[in-house]
Design an enzyme around this catalytic site. Structure first.
Site, PDB file in Angstrom:
ATOM      1  N   THR A   1     -43.024  56.657  61.139  1.00  0.00           N
ATOM      2  CA  THR A   1     -42.631  57.803  60.320  1.00  0.00           C
ATOM      3  C   THR A   1     -43.814  58.474  59.635  1.00  0.00           C
ATOM      4  OG1 THR A   1     -42.115  56.228  58.551  1.00  0.00           O
ATOM      5  CG2 THR A   1     -40.279  57.009  59.904  1.00  0.00           C
ATOM      6  N   GLY A   2     -44.993  57.901  59.686  1.00  0.00           N
ATOM      7  CA  GLY A   2     -46.185  58.577  59.179  1.00  0.00           C
ATOM      8  C   GLY A   2     -46.724  58.053  57.873  1.00  0.00           C
ATOM      9  N   LYS A   3     -46.523  56.781  57.565  1.00  0.00           N
ATOM     10  CA  LYS A   3     -47.037  56.232  56.308  1.00  0.00           C
ATOM     11  C   LYS A   3     -48.566  56.203  56.319  1.00  0.00           C
ATOM     12  CE  LYS A   3     -44.708  52.467  56.996  1.00  0.00           C
ATOM     13  NZ  LYS A   3     -43.967  52.883  58.194  1.00  0.00           N
TER      14      LYS A   3
ATOM     15  N   HIS B   1     -16.722  52.013  85.594  1.00  0.00           N
ATOM     16  CA  HIS B   1     -17.126  51.543  84.263  1.00  0.00           C
ATOM     17  C   HIS B   1     -17.621  52.714  83.416  1.00  0.00           C
ATOM     18  CE1 HIS B   1     -18.915  48.402  81.517  1.00  0.00           C
ATOM     19  NE2 HIS B   1     -19.612  49.476  81.155  1.00  0.00           N
ATOM     20  N   GLU B   2     -18.554  53.478  83.956  1.00  0.00           N
ATOM     21  CA  GLU B   2     -19.104  54.604  83.197  1.00  0.00           C
ATOM     22  C   GLU B   2     -18.070  55.703  83.004  1.00  0.00           C
ATOM     23  OE1 GLU B   2     -21.821  54.376  81.695  1.00  0.00           O
ATOM     24  OE2 GLU B   2     -22.499  52.534  82.638  1.00  0.00           O
TER      25      GLU B   2
ATOM     26  N   HIS C   1     -16.066  54.870  79.931  1.00  0.00           N
ATOM     27  CA  HIS C   1     -16.722  55.288  78.691  1.00  0.00           C
ATOM     28  C   HIS C   1     -16.547  56.786  78.463  1.00  0.00           C
ATOM     29  CE1 HIS C   1     -18.541  51.477  77.855  1.00  0.00           C
ATOM     30  NE2 HIS C   1     -19.316  51.471  78.943  1.00  0.00           N
TER      31      HIS C   1
END
Length: 693
Positions: free
Chosen positions: A258-260, A477-478, A481
């Protein structure tokens, strides 16, 4: 959070001949002359030894011979002037001057050139008595009898080498080993005796960091916090006139990427004060007491250069809560280092003008004494960027790329929920590589979409060997979903479904999850039902189940346990939460609830999962014809989009409302959905977004 746009800062080198020399200015600062290397000394010593050896071997010396030759040739021809027995072992033969020409060829054959004075030949005599008897017998009847001379010689150089040589060798080996150890331990130029010194890199006016706050995109609140610290260092009177004091420390907390560290580099570039940078692991060493010694030395240097800033990256390496380490009762070096750090940050002696910056993504395991005010007065949370911030980050990383006309920053930011600044930088780089692989002149919109697919789902494997029966199972299966997610109101909007293997998954349904701050029970149940659609489809169509739903079941189970034991969404268990968000749990070896409560939690979890599984089977049974059409089309085309589901099932009743909220007519693409444990974040993690076989 965006990484630094290095390509924007660095100007490309001129297209000169790579074999041409550098400019005059560069030559003055960095001369091309060879640098001194300590190994040159070793090489010079070796050359000296070789030269001495060659010189010694090429000087005059006696030629090796034997008694038979001496008896039959030298004594018989009366060429020997005298014989000297040295140390009762070797006999040196001295020839007469007028006899040297006779043996000239023999000298040349042995590459030897004895001096005229001798000795000219030498041989081993064995015992002295035998040599004397043989010599007398060989000279019987001779007019000039030669009597042997005896001489004792000692090789002082050899004896000295054999006496003190081993000790010198051991001392040199010891120095070399400790020098190597000090290098590995960061001992610096002082060797092993300098191992307790600080390893921090100092950035000041001579080594200035070029990163500024302009290179940091997004996270305006976090930037404002650190900008205030920099402004205090530049204009302290602005704050001190009102009675304010400079913060002693600031802790940057947030997920990886995240850019610390980028924020810390920006502080180093903006602040006109010395900046000490080091990692938490730099304090940890194999030697006892080194960590504490380095902490003392670091703050000693900082006080001498105050006002200044100390940045410790990954402070959790030494800031872990004391008493919660695996070294039960032992003298833990990390604890000693932490104790010294606590004392230096806010102890009896004050550190005026020294500001501490630290970064970690494991704030829950840090020691409470380290987190208190007076040590870290501010805790700056650097979270994953939202929609607007992702757009700003994309603008930074898109600058060095040659983009096509169809690339829109707003569209890309909507396709990457849950992405960090590092992930966005990776997307831009992967898109450029994909465009180059396809021999394109510019990076297009499709290249970015493929890059997102590549990062989330993995490498596409079209050549993976899959049987027809397995492929049919994956398709149904997909399709299960996709069907349930399309028909349930709170399920994530579907984008596409594929049965092309990608990474470890044999197929995947891709979604674009909403960015929401809180999640309701109905939303969680719809997501669980959608995740169980694959297993339900297998049971309804093939009357059997496969191992392809393992990933789905794992995520659903975690989500159900979170609902019961974390979020208080179970009527029987009640409004209780056994989640310790502080990380300072005192329940190290036992659960925070009884065995009876554990059984109740297990029952409630099974009840939730079973109910959603039956619900999924019911939805698929009621829409069996659409489910079959979708699976057949998926087998035929391998990839289908939301438009195909709309043709089969019709529009969703709540779709118009979603479109109005999004206010975007472009087709959203690329975000996998994964029924992961809801942790109440503003965005769902990009790793938790793939329902796969």
């Amino acid at each position: 959070m965006a990484e630094i746009d290095k390509n924007r800062k660095e100007t490309p080198p001129p297209p000169n001949n790579p074999f041409m020399g550098a400019s005059k200015k560069t030559d003055k600062k960095n001369p091309k002359g060879p640098k001194f290397n300590a190994y040159w000394v070793y090489g010079l010593i070796a050359l000296v030894f070789i030269g001495v050896q060659y010189f010694i071997s090429s000087t005059s010396g006696p030629v090796e011979t034997n008694w038979s030759e001496v008896k039959s040739t030298m004594l018989a021809n009366n060429d020997i002037e005298r014989i000297v027995v040295v140390n009762e072992k070797n006999a040196n033969i001295y020839l007469k001057k007028n006899s040297l020409e006779k043996y000239k060829q023999q000298f040349e054959e042995h590459f030897a050139k004895p001096s005229d004075a001798g000795p000219h030949f030498t041989f081993t005599i064995g015992s002295v008595e035998t040599f004397e008897r043989n010599l007398r017998e060989a000279q019987e009847g001779s007019s000039e009898e030669i009597l042997p001379e005896y001489k004792e010689e000692r090789n002082w150089a050899g004896e000295l080498i054999w006496t003190i040589g081993p000790f010198v060798l051991i001392i040199l080996l010891w120095l070399w080993i400790f020098r190597r150890m000090s290098r590995g331990a960061g001992g610096g130029a002082g060797g092993i005796f300098n191992v307790g010194k600080s390893q921090a890199k100092v950035f000041d006016k001579d080594q200035k960091v070029t990163t500024t706050f302009k290179d940091v995109a997004g996270l305006a609140e976090a930037k404002q916090e650190v900008e205030e610290i920099v402004e205090f260092l530049k204009q302290p009177a602005k704050f001190t006139k009102l009675g304010g004091k400079i913060p002693k420390g600031a802790l940057l907390v947030g997920p990886p990427g995240t850019g610390k560290t980028l924020l810390a580099r920006a502080v180093a570039g903006e602040a006109s004060v010395p900046f000490f940078s080091m990692s938490g692991s730099d304090f940890v060493e194999m030697f006892v007491g080194v960590g504490a010694s380095r902490v003392r030395d670091l703050f000693k240097q900082a006080k001498e250069k105050a006002p200044c800033i100390i940045f410790i990256d990954e402070i959790d390496a030494i800031g872990r809560a004391r008493g919660k380490n695996p070294n039960f009762g032992s003298n833990d070096e990390r604890e000693n280092t932490l104790n010294q750090l606590l004392t230096e940050m806010d102890g009896f002696d004050t550190n005026s003008g020294v500001i501490i910056l630290a970064a970690t993504n494991r704030a829950d395991i840090l020691d409470r004494a380290l987190m208190r005010a007076g040590r870290f007065d501010r805790q700056i949370h650097v979270e994953l960027p939202d929609l607007k911030e992702r757009g700003e980050i994309f603008k930074v990383h898109l600058r060095p790329l040659k983009l096509g006309e169809d690339v829109k920053v707003e569209f890309l930011s909507k396709q990457t929920p849950g992405f960090s600044g590092a992930d966005i930088a990776n997307v831009c780089n992967e898109a450029a590589l994909i465009a180059a692989r396809r021999n394109r002149d510019a990076v297009t919109k499709q290249d970015f979409l493929d890059a997102v697919d590549r990062i989330i789902g993995g490498l596409e494997k079209k050549n993976k060997i899959i049987s027809k029966e397995e492929k049919k199972t994956i398709a149904y299966h997909e399709a299960g979903h996709a069907t349930i997610s399309w028909l349930l109101e709170y399920a994530h909007p579907l984008v596409k479904v594929t049965i092309v293997p990608r990474g470890k998954a044999l197929g995947a349904a891709w979604y674009l999850p909403e960015e929401r701050s809180i999640t309701t029970k109905e939303q969680l149940l719809d997501e669980m039902c959608s995740a169980l659609g694959g297993r339900a489809a297998e049971e309804l169509i093939f009357k059997r189940v496969s191992s392809g739903a393992q990933n789905d079941l794992e995520k659903v189970t975690k989500q159900a346990y979170a609902m019961v034991s974390y979020f208080g969404m179970s009527e029987k268990v009640g409004n209780v939460s056994y989640y310790d968000s502080s990380g300072q749990s005192d329940y190290s070896f036992t659960k925070p609830y009884s065995e009876k409560t554990a059984e109740l939690i297990d029952e409630e979890v099974k009840k939730i999962i079973d109910s959603q599984y039956q619900r999924a089977k019911k939805v698929l049974t009621e829409n069996a014809e659409g489910h079959k059409k979708l699976a057949e089309k998926l087998l035929e085309r391998e990839v289908i989009f939301s438009e195909d589901l709309e043709l089969i099932f019709g529009k969703r009743h709540w779709e118009q409302k979603l479109i109005e909220n999004e206010n975007d007519q472009e087709k959203p693409v690329q975000k996998e959905e994964q029924a992961a444990e809801p942790v109440n974040n503003t965005t769902e993690n990009k790793e938790n977004q793939a329902i796969s076989v």
